[in-house]
Design an enzyme around this catalytic site. Structure first.
Site, mmCIF file in Angstrom:
data_model
loop_
_atom_site.group_PDB
_atom_site.id
_atom_site.type_symbol
_atom_site.label_atom_id
_atom_site.label_comp_id
_atom_site.label_asym_id
_atom_site.label_seq_id
_atom_site.Cartn_x
_atom_site.Cartn_y
_atom_site.Cartn_z
ATOM 1 N N GLY A 64 0.812 -1.213 0.000
ATOM 2 C CA GLY A 64 0.000 0.000 0.000
ATOM 3 C C GLY A 64 0.841 1.256 0.000
ATOM 4 O O GLY A 64 2.029 1.226 -0.331
ATOM 5 N N LEU A 112 0.566 3.618 -2.103
ATOM 6 C CA LEU A 112 1.029 3.560 -3.489
ATOM 7 C C LEU A 112 1.568 4.913 -3.955
ATOM 8 O O LEU A 112 1.011 5.955 -3.646
ATOM 9 C CB LEU A 112 -0.114 3.125 -4.413
ATOM 10 N N HIS A 150 4.913 2.435 -7.783
ATOM 11 C CA HIS A 150 3.913 1.358 -7.888
ATOM 12 C C HIS A 150 3.082 1.527 -9.163
ATOM 13 O O HIS A 150 2.771 0.542 -9.845
ATOM 14 C CB HIS A 150 2.955 1.386 -6.691
ATOM 15 N N LEU A 181 12.006 6.233 -5.377
ATOM 16 C CA LEU A 181 10.716 6.402 -4.704
ATOM 17 C C LEU A 181 10.453 5.212 -3.785
ATOM 18 O O LEU A 181 10.702 4.068 -4.140
ATOM 19 C CB LEU A 181 9.592 6.535 -5.723
ATOM 20 N N SER A 182 9.935 5.517 -2.585
ATOM 21 C CA SER A 182 9.626 4.480 -1.593
ATOM 22 C C SER A 182 8.546 5.031 -0.679
ATOM 23 O O SER A 182 8.529 6.234 -0.386
ATOM 24 C CB SER A 182 10.883 4.181 -0.772
#
Ligand code: PAF
Length: 284
Positions: free
Chosen positions: A36, A38, A42, A189-190
């Site tokens: 999740g 996102l 993602h 991105l994380s």
């Protein structure tokens, strides 16, 4: 913004039946496993899955088995309603969002463990983490069934561990690795980036800079892992807000120190800022 009609379920058995029915109609299934929160990274996995598969399932499950500390698990962002909108916007047809009790009912007692490839780097830094990942991914693959599964290269060791899982257990899933999506300053991105304070966020691109320094050295003809590693360590040491956990030069298949001269290399780094871990990697 266009959205496909999205269906959401938390029930593993119902999800598996729906996907079996789709496959019987000749439709292919793509799975994008997530926890999740996102983000654009993602979305790129979901878009790729939607381009290659007839039905795309995004699983949203914050897997307690892969967290070392209760604090990290509790702090992990949870926002299913927004995630469902983002998943639909990127082309998902299903969101599978089970509860912990649905994934691990009373009496659940199975652990999937892969030796070797899980032992160094993230495996050494986070004992038990990969057992949690391989156990949940085995369950997700069982629910989603035959098809493709999309994972980001940002978690490169996880990607290789999941490939090994599918191969070792003959799971009917083709594991697809997708390129890391980066912010303009290079930060991978994380979902964890959202927890960085502004000064920490400003310091975080040093991981990418360290990897770039290592790649530049390899491209200049220096392949000695000790020298490449030292260049990455030097770069991170110049940023006091980030504490180096590891910097490694490995064979991309085995994740062990490289043996073949001239073969591809993978450079990986991990660093901490308080409880937040940042990881990144590049091919060289
Ligand atoms: O990469 C992640 O988000 C998780 O490790 C995964 C693969 C969804 C398993 O919980």
């Amino acid at each position: 913004m266009t959205t496909t009609a999205l269906r959401v379920t938390s029930d593993p058995a119902a999800m598996a039946l729906e996907l079996d029915a789709l496959r019987r109609q000749g439709r292919s299934v793509g799975l994008v496993p997530t926890m999740g929160a996102l983000h654009v990274g993602h979305a790129s996995l979901i878009r790729r899955a939607a381009a290659e598969c007839d039905a795309v399932v995004v699983s949203v499950f914050v897997n307690p088995l892969q967290f070392g500390s209760r604090d990290d698990l509790d702090a992990y962002p949870r926002r299913l309603a927004e995630d469902a909108l983002s998943a639909a916007d990127a082309g998902a047809t299903w969101v599978f969002a089970p509860t912990p009790a649905e994934m691990y009912p009373e009496g659940f007692g199975t652990t999937v463990h892969i030796g070797g490839i899980t032992e160094r780097m993230e495996g050494a830094a986070r004992p038990g983490h990969f057992d949690g990942v391989t156990t949940v991914v085995t369950k997700l693959f069982a629910v989603a069934g035959r098809g493709r599964a999309y994972f980001g290269e940002k978690d490169f060791q996880q990607l290789q561990v999941v490939r090994r899982l599918a191969r070792d257990l003959s799971l009917p899933v083709e594991v697809i690795g997708c390129p890391t999506v980066r912010a303009a300053d290079g930060l991978a991105l994380s979902s964890r980036n959202a927890r960085l304070t502004p000064p920490q966020r400003a310091a975080a691109p040093v991981l990418h800079q360290a990897l770039q320094a290592g790649v530049a050295l390899v491209r200049s003809g220096v392949r000695d892992p000790v020298a490449v590693r030292a260049a990455m360590v030097r770069e991170i040491a110049g940023q006091p807000l980030v504490v180096l956990d590891y910097a490694e030069v490995v064979d991309p298949e085995t994740l062990a120190p490289p043996t073949a001269s001239g073969g591809p290399l993978r450079l990986l780094v991990a660093a901490r800022r308080g409880p937040i871990r940042l990881i990144d990697n590049l091919p060289a």
